[in-house]
Design a protein around this motif. Structure first.
Motif, PDB file in Angstrom:
ATOM      1  N   ASP A 199       0.907  -0.990   0.047  1.00 22.37           N
ATOM      2  CA  ASP A 199       0.178   0.108  -0.161  1.00 22.37           C
ATOM      3  C   ASP A 199       0.850   1.453  -0.285  1.00 22.37           C
ATOM      4  N   MET A 215       0.803  -9.924  -2.831  1.00 21.05           N
ATOM      5  CA  MET A 215      -0.132  -9.001  -2.565  1.00 21.05           C
ATOM      6  C   MET A 215      -1.977  -9.174  -1.927  1.00 21.05           C
ATOM      7  N   GLN A 219      -5.118  -5.891  -2.751  1.00 25.21           N
ATOM      8  CA  GLN A 219      -3.979  -4.559  -3.815  1.00 25.21           C
ATOM      9  C   GLN A 219      -3.942  -4.001  -4.656  1.00 25.21           C
TER      10      GLN A 219
END
Length: 364
Positions: A199, A215, A219
């Motif tokens: 992030d 991820m 995301q």
């Protein structure tokens, strides 16, 4: 020596166009649709030269390699059909390879940027203080060819038995560093295995993600919305189970995470693909992985469930578009690969090129 060739087979120059039967020639090192006169026939399925978007020419297991080894690394990639490499971080100066006829074109990202004891030894430029990051990224932008390579996370061994993957940089330094690279005219690509760093990286405006094994779905959606591609490096992720075994005794939390990411590696790339993230092909050659394995990387993505035509795009026209490099078009440098059969029907044929042409020279 430059030669003149008539391309007599179907040409795959982009996903939307399909195979073209239009006549093309290779003349004076470039692609042309104008008949240049006497030419040798070059038959088969023609693709733009393959692109390895995550490769390390000049890097070995112990750091920089000698020129003889670097030359053979480059030649191995070229023989496999890779005519363009984005070198995603190398401690060696490989500019001299730009004049080598048996080397792919190399787009460099300078040297990896990391913290002391927070990456592989002898690979990175290690910054003693996080505040040094913006200046270092601007400097590496000057050394590269429009790219900077950042290590986003790595195991923090200082935590002992609780050691696990952890971010290397505070969010504010990432923001300042990426801004400095962009101001210097460079894009930023980031090594990330972990979830915790992603992030902040996306908030900072990075331009490409390497590996992306940690991820989350949220995301991944963020990356898709921002147009940030991911290079899944399947050959490297295949090693995660072995890395977990090596670290089990001293770092059990780290080992458990690596094992879990290995177990879901195929689902991860399917999720990336389904979300609309642009996937690019990268072998992570250099270090522990040998060069010239781009066909294996492509086959691994197909085995994971990615359609062959999308894998071919990731290795050719999509990668070239992303890097700002020409494909098969009028006047473009003649970098191409010829295969005996349609690779969309059998991805394995990428391991059997009938011809590799680099800047108009037939290498294979």
């Amino acid at each position: 020596m430059e030669e003149t060739w008539r391309l007599t087979g179907p040409v795959l120059a982009g996903r939307d166009t399909g195979p073209s039967t239009a006549r093309w020639w290779v003349h004076r090192g470039r692609i042309t649709s104008t008949d240049p006169g006497p030419a040798q026939d070059l038959g088969g399925w023609v693709l733009p030269g393959l692109v390895d978007v995550h490769c390390h020419i000049g890097l070995g297991p112990d750091g920089p390699v000698d020129p003889t080894t670097a030359r053979e690394q480059a030649a191995s990639d070229l023989r496999a059909g890779t005519t363009l490499v984005r070198d995603a971080g190398s401690p060696a100066d490989t500019r001299w390879l730009d004049d080598e006829p048996l080397a792919p074109r190399i787009i460099r990202a300078g040297r990896h940027l990391a913290r002391p004891k927070r990456y592989l030894r002898h690979y990175a430029r290690e910054l003693d203080a996080v505040e040094e990051l913006p200046e270092a990224m601007a400097e590496e932008a000057e050394r590269g060819d429009g790219w900077v390579k950042l290590v986003g996370d790595w195991i923090d061994r200082a935590a002992g038995a609780e050691a696990d993957l952890a971010p290397l940089w505070p969010a504010e330094q990432l923001r300042l560093g990426v801004a400095a690279a962009h101001a210097a005219g460079a894009r930023v690509t980031v090594h990330t295995f972990a979830t915790e760093s992603v992030d902040d990286l996306l908030d900072a405006g990075v331009d490409c993600i390497e590996h992306g094994t940690g991820m989350t779905a949220a995301q991944i959606e963020r990356a898709a919305a921002a147009g940030v591609p991911v290079v899944p490096t399947m050959l490297q992720v295949d090693n995660f189970a072995a890395i977990a075994v090596q670290g089990e005794a001293k770092y059990p939390r780290f080992a458990a995470r690596m094992r879990a990411m290995h177990a879901r590696r195929h689902q991860q790339v399917r999720t990336l693909h389904a979300a609309g993230v642009r996937l690019l092909l990268g072998t992570d050659a250099g270090g522990a992985i040998g060069h010239g394995r781009i066909a294996e990387e492509a086959a691994a993505l197909v085995a994971a469930g990615i359609p062959a035509v999308d894998v071919i795009a990731a290795a050719t026209w999509s990668a070239r578009e992303f890097l700002g490099a020409p494909g098969l078009s009028e006047g473009a440098p003649a970098d191409l690969v010829v295969y005996p059969t349609d690779p969309r029907e059998d991805i394995g044929v990428l391991a059997r090129p009938a011809a590799v042409v680099r800047a108009g020279r037939r290498i294979r």
